[in-house]
Motif scaffolding. Structure first.
Motif, PDB file in Angstrom:
ATOM      1  N   TYR A   1       5.870 -35.298 -12.267  1.00 23.27           N
ATOM      2  CA  TYR A   1       4.683 -35.535 -11.446  1.00 23.27           C
ATOM      3  C   TYR A   1       3.516 -36.148 -12.189  1.00 23.27           C
ATOM      4  N   THR A   2       3.454 -35.953 -13.501  1.00 22.51           N
ATOM      5  CA  THR A   2       2.237 -36.386 -14.179  1.00 22.51           C
ATOM      6  C   THR A   2       2.509 -36.859 -15.601  1.00 22.51           C
ATOM      7  N   LEU A   3       1.663 -37.763 -16.080  1.00 25.06           N
ATOM      8  CA  LEU A   3       1.729 -38.335 -17.423  1.00 25.06           C
ATOM      9  C   LEU A   3       0.331 -38.315 -18.026  1.00 25.06           C
ATOM     10  N   GLU A   4       0.275 -38.231 -19.350  1.00 25.22           N
ATOM     11  CA  GLU A   4      -1.024 -38.240 -20.036  1.00 25.22           C
ATOM     12  C   GLU A   4      -0.841 -38.828 -21.430  1.00 25.22           C
ATOM     13  N   GLY A   5      -1.845 -39.557 -21.893  1.00 21.71           N
ATOM     14  CA  GLY A   5      -1.809 -40.133 -23.226  1.00 21.71           C
ATOM     15  C   GLY A   5      -2.017 -39.089 -24.310  1.00 21.71           C
ATOM     16  N   SER A   6      -1.759 -39.503 -25.542  1.00 23.73           N
ATOM     17  CA  SER A   6      -1.924 -38.636 -26.706  1.00 23.73           C
ATOM     18  C   SER A   6      -2.959 -39.246 -27.637  1.00 23.73           C
ATOM     19  N   ALA A   7      -3.393 -38.476 -28.622  1.00 22.16           N
ATOM     20  CA  ALA A   7      -4.282 -39.011 -29.651  1.00 22.16           C
ATOM     21  C   ALA A   7      -3.579 -40.082 -30.469  1.00 22.16           C
TER      22      ALA A   7
ATOM     23  N   ASP B   1       9.650 -28.711 -13.095  1.00 19.73           N
ATOM     24  CA  ASP B   1      10.370 -27.716 -13.897  1.00 19.73           C
ATOM     25  C   ASP B   1       9.456 -26.878 -14.793  1.00 19.73           C
ATOM     26  N   GLY B   2       8.150 -27.157 -14.768  1.00 19.07           N
ATOM     27  CA  GLY B   2       7.209 -26.406 -15.588  1.00 19.07           C
ATOM     28  C   GLY B   2       7.219 -26.769 -17.061  1.00 19.07           C
ATOM     29  N   LEU B   3       8.011 -27.769 -17.441  1.00 17.78           N
ATOM     30  CA  LEU B   3       8.075 -28.195 -18.835  1.00 17.78           C
ATOM     31  C   LEU B   3       6.977 -29.204 -19.141  1.00 17.78           C
ATOM     32  N   VAL B   4       6.310 -29.031 -20.268  1.00 17.57           N
ATOM     33  CA  VAL B   4       5.354 -30.021 -20.773  1.00 17.57           C
ATOM     34  C   VAL B   4       5.972 -30.607 -22.032  1.00 17.57           C
ATOM     35  N   VAL B   5       6.237 -31.919 -21.991  1.00 17.53           N
ATOM     36  CA  VAL B   5       7.032 -32.571 -23.032  1.00 17.53           C
ATOM     37  C   VAL B   5       6.227 -33.688 -23.684  1.00 17.53           C
ATOM     38  N   ARG B   6       6.351 -33.801 -25.007  1.00 20.25           N
ATOM     39  CA  ARG B   6       5.753 -34.916 -25.748  1.00 20.25           C
ATOM     40  C   ARG B   6       6.857 -35.910 -26.094  1.00 20.25           C
ATOM     41  N   TRP B   7       6.591 -37.198 -25.828  1.00 20.24           N
ATOM     42  CA  TRP B   7       7.557 -38.263 -26.084  1.00 20.24           C
ATOM     43  C   TRP B   7       6.965 -39.258 -27.081  1.00 20.24           C
ATOM     44  N   ASN B   8       7.831 -39.894 -27.852  1.00 21.06           N
ATOM     45  CA  ASN B   8       7.424 -40.925 -28.805  1.00 21.06           C
ATOM     46  C   ASN B   8       8.045 -42.246 -28.382  1.00 21.06           C
ATOM     47  N   LEU B   9       7.199 -43.242 -28.132  1.00 18.81           N
ATOM     48  CA  LEU B   9       7.675 -44.549 -27.671  1.00 18.81           C
ATOM     49  C   LEU B   9       8.518 -45.267 -28.717  1.00 18.81           C
ATOM     50  N   GLN B  10       8.431 -44.834 -29.973  1.00 19.45           N
ATOM     51  CA  GLN B  10       9.236 -45.431 -31.032  1.00 19.45           C
ATOM     52  C   GLN B  10      10.583 -44.736 -31.213  1.00 19.45           C
ATOM     53  N   LYS B  11      10.735 -43.575 -30.559  1.00 12.39           N
ATOM     54  CA  LYS B  11      11.984 -42.803 -30.672  1.00 12.39           C
ATOM     55  C   LYS B  11      12.453 -42.420 -29.270  1.00 12.39           C
ATOM     56  N   PRO B  12      13.132 -43.328 -28.599  1.00 11.79           N
ATOM     57  CA  PRO B  12      13.519 -43.123 -27.199  1.00 11.79           C
ATOM     58  C   PRO B  12      14.316 -41.841 -26.970  1.00 11.79           C
TER      59      PRO B  12
ATOM     60  N   LEU C   1       9.436 -30.319 -26.655  1.00 18.69           N
ATOM     61  CA  LEU C   1       8.832 -29.361 -25.742  1.00 18.69           C
ATOM     62  C   LEU C   1       7.548 -28.795 -26.350  1.00 18.69           C
ATOM     63  N   ILE C   2       6.437 -28.974 -25.624  1.00 18.28           N
ATOM     64  CA  ILE C   2       5.131 -28.489 -26.077  1.00 18.28           C
ATOM     65  C   ILE C   2       4.801 -27.140 -25.454  1.00 18.28           C
ATOM     66  N   ALA C   3       5.168 -26.992 -24.195  1.00 16.30           N
ATOM     67  CA  ALA C   3       4.880 -25.750 -23.481  1.00 16.30           C
ATOM     68  C   ALA C   3       5.801 -25.633 -22.274  1.00 16.30           C
ATOM     69  N   GLN C   4       5.973 -24.417 -21.804  1.00 18.47           N
ATOM     70  CA  GLN C   4       6.726 -24.175 -20.580  1.00 18.47           C
ATOM     71  C   GLN C   4       6.010 -23.102 -19.784  1.00 18.47           C
ATOM     72  N   VAL C   5       5.746 -23.419 -18.498  1.00 17.70           N
ATOM     73  CA  VAL C   5       5.077 -22.467 -17.611  1.00 17.70           C
ATOM     74  C   VAL C   5       6.005 -22.168 -16.436  1.00 17.70           C
ATOM     75  N   PRO C   6       5.795 -21.032 -15.748  1.00 20.40           N
ATOM     76  CA  PRO C   6       6.751 -20.601 -14.721  1.00 20.40           C
ATOM     77  C   PRO C   6       6.748 -21.413 -13.429  1.00 20.40           C
ATOM     78  N   ALA C   7       5.691 -22.185 -13.168  1.00 24.12           N
ATOM     79  CA  ALA C   7       5.600 -22.925 -11.910  1.00 24.12           C
ATOM     80  C   ALA C   7       5.435 -24.420 -12.189  1.00 24.12           C
ATOM     81  N   SER C   8       5.530 -25.214 -11.134  1.00 20.00           N
ATOM     82  CA  SER C   8       5.419 -26.666 -11.270  1.00 20.00           C
ATOM     83  C   SER C   8       4.023 -27.073 -11.737  1.00 20.00           C
TER      84      SER C   8
END
Length: 300
Positions: free
Chosen positions: A17-23, A34-45, A50-57
């Motif tokens: 549902y949502t995307l956000e930039g990083s420093a 799924d309640g997962l908050v994930v960090r991705w690296n554009l150089q490593k597809p 996993l940064i955090a996991q919460v019980p609800a969407s």
């Protein structure tokens, strides 16, 4: 304009549902059903962290760039503050039992839009509630801030866009020109225009200096438009829709430049919910109900 699908990030187990930039310009965050908050690296597809996991969407996340902390809106339970370096929760606050649709941070103020029509104003330093703004019985779907005019725009499910003062939080203006729920409000990088869109599939452009006079009214997609985002240079902007497509527009004359869809570019097969235009090689990132995140390269 040439479009190439560079990468596909998969790993979410439900709609994204949502995307956000990083420093770090090469990184970004995602969250979803799924309640997962994930960090991705554009150089490593496809190597999600996993940064955090919460019980609800999760519909809304926002990076506090000054403190490098991620605000995560857990539906029905409030705000979680995540230290993204150490990948741990610092604190949480149950500010609501409603859904959280948007979070925006400006200096020491966080604005949080809820499904019960309330905007919660929080003090970032103390992580405490300062004020509740209630201007509608319907959901607050989107918030954007105009630092130049010291105000912020809010899109509601009551079909209205409301403009508030950023200092005293007073209601300055109500715009009733859409025929259905507003899903995205977005100021242009130079803050001269406000773009609004939503379930009526119309893209409307408002001239801020002319008291938000309507400048453009464009039938932009077939179905509801979920989000608007600008290219880092401000030359282009993109919209995404429930019609499964992404459209690229010229930011000067508001003309359509490119359509990214499944037939032409192996695009998403379901609703495209969120966009993020990275400063890293100007890559456009899209999140969808198909549980995937796509990365697009665009060359004019």
């Amino acid at each position: 304009m040439q479009v190439d699908r560079i990468d596909t990030f998969s790993g979410h187990r439900d709609c994204v549902y949502t995307l956000e930039g990083s420093a770090d310009a090469t990184e970004f965050f995602s969250a979803g059903g799924d309640g997962l908050v994930v960090r991705w690296n554009l150089q490593k597809p496809d190597l999600g962290e996993l940064i955090a996991q919460v019980p609800a969407s999760v519909y809304a996340i926002c990076l506090d760039k000054q403190r490098n902390q991620l605000w995560v809106g857990q539906n029905f339970d409030g705000i979680h503050l995540i230290d993204v370096v150490h990948k741990k929760e610092i604190k949480s606050l149950k500010i609501t039992s409603a859904s959280i649709f948007d979070i925006k941070i400006h200096e020491n103020i966080a604005l949080i839009g809820l499904s019960d029509g309330i905007i919660v104003v929080m003090d970032v330093d103390t992580f405490s509630v300062k004020k509740h703004l209630k201007a509608s019985e319907k959901s607050v779907r989107s918030i954007d801030i105009n630092e130049k005019t010291n105000e912020f725009a809010v899109g509601y499910s009551d079909f209205s866009v409301k403009i508030f003062d950023l200092q005293d939080f007073s209601l300055k203006l109500v715009i009733n020109e859409h025929s259905n729920s507003i899903f995205s409000v977005c100021y242009s990088p130079d803050k001269k225009y406000l773009l609004t869109t939503g379930r009526d599939a119309h893209l409307k452009v408002w001239d801020v200096a002319q008291k938000y006079q309507l400048k453009e009214n464009i039938v932009a997609h077939l179905f509801a438009i979920n989000h608007i985002t600008y290219h880092p240079t401000g030359d282009f902007f993109a919209t995404c829709s429930m019609d499964k497509s992404i459209k690229i527009w010229d930011a000067i004359n508001f003309k359509l430049l490119k359509v990214i869809d499944r037939a032409r570019h192996a695009g998403h097969g379901t609703s495209v919910n969120k966009l993020f235009w990275s400063t890293y090689e100007n890559q456009l990132i899209s999140a969808s109900d198909d549980k995937q995140i796509a990365v697009w390269g665009l060359k004019s």
